[in-house]
Design a protein around this motif. Structure first.
Motif, short mmCIF file in Angstrom:
data_model
loop_
_atom_site.label_atom_id
_atom_site.label_comp_id
_atom_site.label_asym_id
_atom_site.label_seq_id
_atom_site.Cartn_x
_atom_site.Cartn_y
_atom_site.Cartn_z
N ASN A 376 60.94 1.59 42.35
CA ASN A 376 61.03 1.17 41.20
C ASN A 376 59.34 1.13 40.72
O ASN A 376 59.00 0.60 39.43
CB ASN A 376 61.59 0.25 40.53
N GLY A 377 58.58 1.62 41.38
CA GLY A 377 57.00 1.75 41.26
C GLY A 377 56.43 2.59 40.82
O GLY A 377 55.27 2.79 40.29
N GLY A 378 57.24 3.69 40.52
CA GLY A 378 56.71 5.15 39.89
C GLY A 378 56.63 6.14 40.70
O GLY A 378 56.57 5.93 41.94
N PRO A 379 56.38 7.41 40.42
CA PRO A 379 56.25 8.50 41.35
C PRO A 379 54.80 8.17 42.28
O PRO A 379 53.96 7.74 42.00
CB PRO A 379 56.04 9.80 40.46
N VAL A 380 55.25 8.82 43.50
CA VAL A 380 54.34 8.69 44.44
C VAL A 380 53.44 10.04 44.70
O VAL A 380 54.02 11.10 44.95
CB VAL A 380 55.04 8.44 45.80
N ILE A 381 52.08 9.66 44.91
CA ILE A 381 51.27 11.01 44.99
C ILE A 381 51.14 10.94 46.66
O ILE A 381 50.78 10.23 47.06
CB ILE A 381 49.82 11.04 44.59
N LYS A 382 51.61 12.26 47.14
CA LYS A 382 51.62 12.33 48.54
C LYS A 382 50.27 13.19 49.04
O LYS A 382 50.18 14.46 48.45
CB LYS A 382 52.97 13.02 49.16
N THR A 383 49.49 12.57 50.05
CA THR A 383 48.23 13.23 50.47
C THR A 383 48.32 13.61 51.98
O THR A 383 48.45 12.39 52.76
CB THR A 383 47.15 12.40 49.87
N ASN A 384 47.93 14.56 52.49
CA ASN A 384 47.53 14.84 54.02
C ASN A 384 46.45 15.75 54.15
O ASN A 384 46.62 17.02 53.49
CB ASN A 384 48.83 15.21 54.41
N VAL A 385 45.38 15.36 54.78
CA VAL A 385 44.22 16.26 54.85
C VAL A 385 44.48 17.35 55.94
O VAL A 385 43.86 18.38 55.76
CB VAL A 385 42.92 15.50 55.52
N LYS A 386 45.67 17.34 56.58
CA LYS A 386 45.77 18.70 57.07
C LYS A 386 46.68 19.55 56.50
O LYS A 386 47.48 20.55 57.27
CB LYS A 386 46.80 18.04 58.68
N GLN A 387 47.02 19.33 55.28
CA GLN A 387 47.53 20.26 54.43
C GLN A 387 49.15 20.38 54.54
O GLN A 387 49.58 21.19 54.19
CB GLN A 387 47.02 21.72 54.37
N ARG A 388 49.75 19.49 54.98
CA ARG A 388 51.10 19.09 55.09
C ARG A 388 51.68 18.81 53.81
O ARG A 388 52.83 19.23 53.46
CB ARG A 388 51.42 17.95 56.07
N TYR A 389 50.79 18.14 52.86
CA TYR A 389 51.01 18.12 51.36
C TYR A 389 49.65 19.23 50.77
O TYR A 389 48.60 19.08 51.40
CB TYR A 389 51.00 16.84 51.06
N ALA A 390 49.96 19.43 49.59
CA ALA A 390 48.97 20.49 49.13
C ALA A 390 48.22 19.93 48.22
O ALA A 390 47.30 20.37 47.44
CB ALA A 390 49.64 21.51 48.30
N THR A 391 48.27 18.42 48.06
CA THR A 391 47.50 17.52 47.02
C THR A 391 45.96 17.68 47.41
O THR A 391 45.41 17.62 48.53
CB THR A 391 47.94 16.23 47.04
N THR A 392 45.29 17.82 46.13
CA THR A 392 43.70 17.78 46.48
C THR A 392 43.06 16.77 45.33
O THR A 392 43.85 16.20 44.39
CB THR A 392 43.19 19.17 45.72
N GLY A 393 41.99 16.77 45.46
CA GLY A 393 41.24 15.57 44.41
C GLY A 393 41.41 16.10 42.95
O GLY A 393 41.61 15.24 42.09
#
Length: 484
Positions: A376-393
């Motif tokens: 109940n804290g809101g959506p989670v941004i998922k980050t992984n520098v090995k690109q297992r997640y596609a999130t960038t700055g």
């Protein structure tokens, strides 16, 4: 004596959470999840398209709302802004319709020690011990003969428990509480009934099976039940794809109804919230000044790698973007840039929406000390520098801008260095298409269990964020310059 009334006796309604309960109960497998989404889309005025038809000419119109399905288990829906021009960006939310479960094998009719058992195969990375001692049933699709040389695929969902995987009594396995070990091939077999029940079945039911050899592959009692559910003759059944599911309904729970207890939260929660956002905010008024296309893509087979015609690693999204950028929308061919596809890709944005790991109170050490998403804290941004997640700055920055407008709190997650990281459809779609991507999801506990837990406030927060994404991304995107 005066009785004090508890504040918990009249708990506030939670429409978004309650809507998810209905959605997940109606969607025990990817086929039903797709059908449930289609029903919602049609009710909201979306028009069905076929991939086998031409979309050229005036098929697609600015201000139009459309959807299509592939394999009955994936669905793509989109709404075209009234100011859209070929080459404009596409705002996409991607999720998946499948969840880890047990699926009936092509030949399943096992018998042992007087019991009818059903051969099943594990699908995805489930917590398989959670499937023991549950009231199970079957759902999926069946190939039915409706007339001579004419067959259709029909959905079936048996609404009562017919299967169970019983555990071994502790008296016969004294070490079970130290380590519950089982062989998934020999011990994860659901019991359908007793051999005597099938032997006592009416002889005309067993002998009237058709030429598809189905009675040689599956218990006649199971085939007869499917025929009853579909209101067809048993001889009309020629094949099926059936999944097992837990018949226990989804519920709100916790002292203040702060939780949702259900199956398949990963990832029907993301499908539900994306669908709600698109259908709620695709009115004529909402599309009036929109220069983009709003899209959701709900894929199958994510839990096993997405490598299929109807998975995210297939051609669904590349085909879609190509068709959307070459459709006329009333423009002359001379007004459409020859690089419209590349321009659309550069201006597009993908939210890869898949559930995230909320911090577990009994295993808090499994999370990185400063990255512990709360229910109940809101959506989670998922980050992984090995690109297992596609999130960038840059993609994180843009989502934060949207969340601020929406008034939605965001959390962050990254795995510990001594823990492996899962993945999503985000990296593969980002690499395949070149579209900017971010991985996010609502936090949950017990991911991949037959019964999962998430927050009852989080669905509404995700819907608010996704609505703002559809309405405001084209505007917010102009605020950031990256490749000058």
């Amino acid at each position: 004596m005066t009785m004090l009334k508890s504040s918990y006796s009249t708990l506030a309604p939670k429409p978004a959470a309650e809507g998810f309960l209905r959605f997940v109960d109606a969607s025990p497998d990817p086929f039903h999840a797709t059908a449930t989404a289609v029903s919602k889309l049609e009710h909201a005025g979306f028009q069905r398209l076929k991939e086998s038809d031409s979309w050229a000419g005036d098929t697609l119109k600015r201000g139009g709302k459309y959807f299509f399905t592939r394999n009955q288990s994936s669905v793509v829906a989109f709404a075209v802004g009234k100011e859209y021009r070929p080459g404009g960006g596409i705002s996409i939310i991607g999720a998946h319709t499948d969840s880890p479960n047990l699926r009936i094998k092509p030949i399943s009719n096992r018998t042992k020690a007087g019991y009818l058992e059903v051969g099943v195969e594990t699908y995805g990375g489930g917590i398989w011990h959670s499937w023991f001692d549950r009231d199970l049933s079957v759902a999926g699709r069946v190939i039915v003969e409706v007339s001579a040389n004419k067959f259709v695929s029909k959905l079936v969902k048996v609404d009562r428990p017919i299967l169970r995987i019983p555990t071994l009594a502790i008296h016969l396995d004294r070490g079970v509480n130290e380590a519950f070990k089982f062989n998934p091939e020999t011990h994860l077999l659901p019991v359908l009934g007793l051999v005597s029940s099938q032997l006592n079945a009416p002889t005309d039911v067993i002998s009237s099976m058709g030429s598809s050899q189905m009675p040689e592959k599956h218990h006649p009692a199971l085939l007869a039940l499917l025929a009853d559910e579909l209101d067809v003759g048993v001889e009309q059944i020629h094949d099926f794809e059936l999944s097992l599911y837990d018949t226990q309904k989804a519920e709100l729970g916790g002292i203040a109804n702060e939780f949702i207890f259900s199956a398949r939260q990963d990832n029907l929660m993301s499908c539900y919230t994306a669908l709600e956002a698109l259908t709620a905010f695709s009115s004529d008024e909402s599309l009036a000044k929109d220069p983009s296309i709003r899209c959701i893509a709900l894929f199958d087979n994510e839990e096993i790698g997405s490598v299929s015609t109807h998975g995210a690693d297939g051609s669904l999204i590349p085909d879609l973007v190509r068709r959307l950028t070459t459709a006329g929308y009333g423009f002359d061919a001379s007004q459409i840039s020859p690089t419209a596809y590349q321009e659309a890709v550069a201006g597009s944005f993908l939210i890869s929406s898949d559930m995230a790991h909320g911090v577990h109170p009994n295993y808090a050490e499994k999370h990185e000390e400063l990255l512990k998403p709360a229910i109940n804290g809101g959506p989670v941004i998922k980050t992984n520098v090995k690109q297992r997640y596609a999130t960038t700055g840059p993609t994180t920055f843009l989502l934060r801008r949207l969340a601020k407008i929406a008034g939605v709190p965001l959390q962050e997650f990254s795995v510990r260095n001594d823990s492996p990281c899962g993945s999503t459809i985000g990296p593969m779609l980002s690499a395949k298409l070149g579209i900017r991507t971010i991985d996010i999801g609502n936090p949950q506990l017990s991911m991949h269990s037959i019964r999962e837990t998430c927050g009852s406030d989080d669905p509404e927060l995700a819907i608010k964020l996704y609505k703002t994404f559809f309405e405001r991304f084209s505007e917010i995107d102009k605020e950031l310059t990256v490749d000058a």
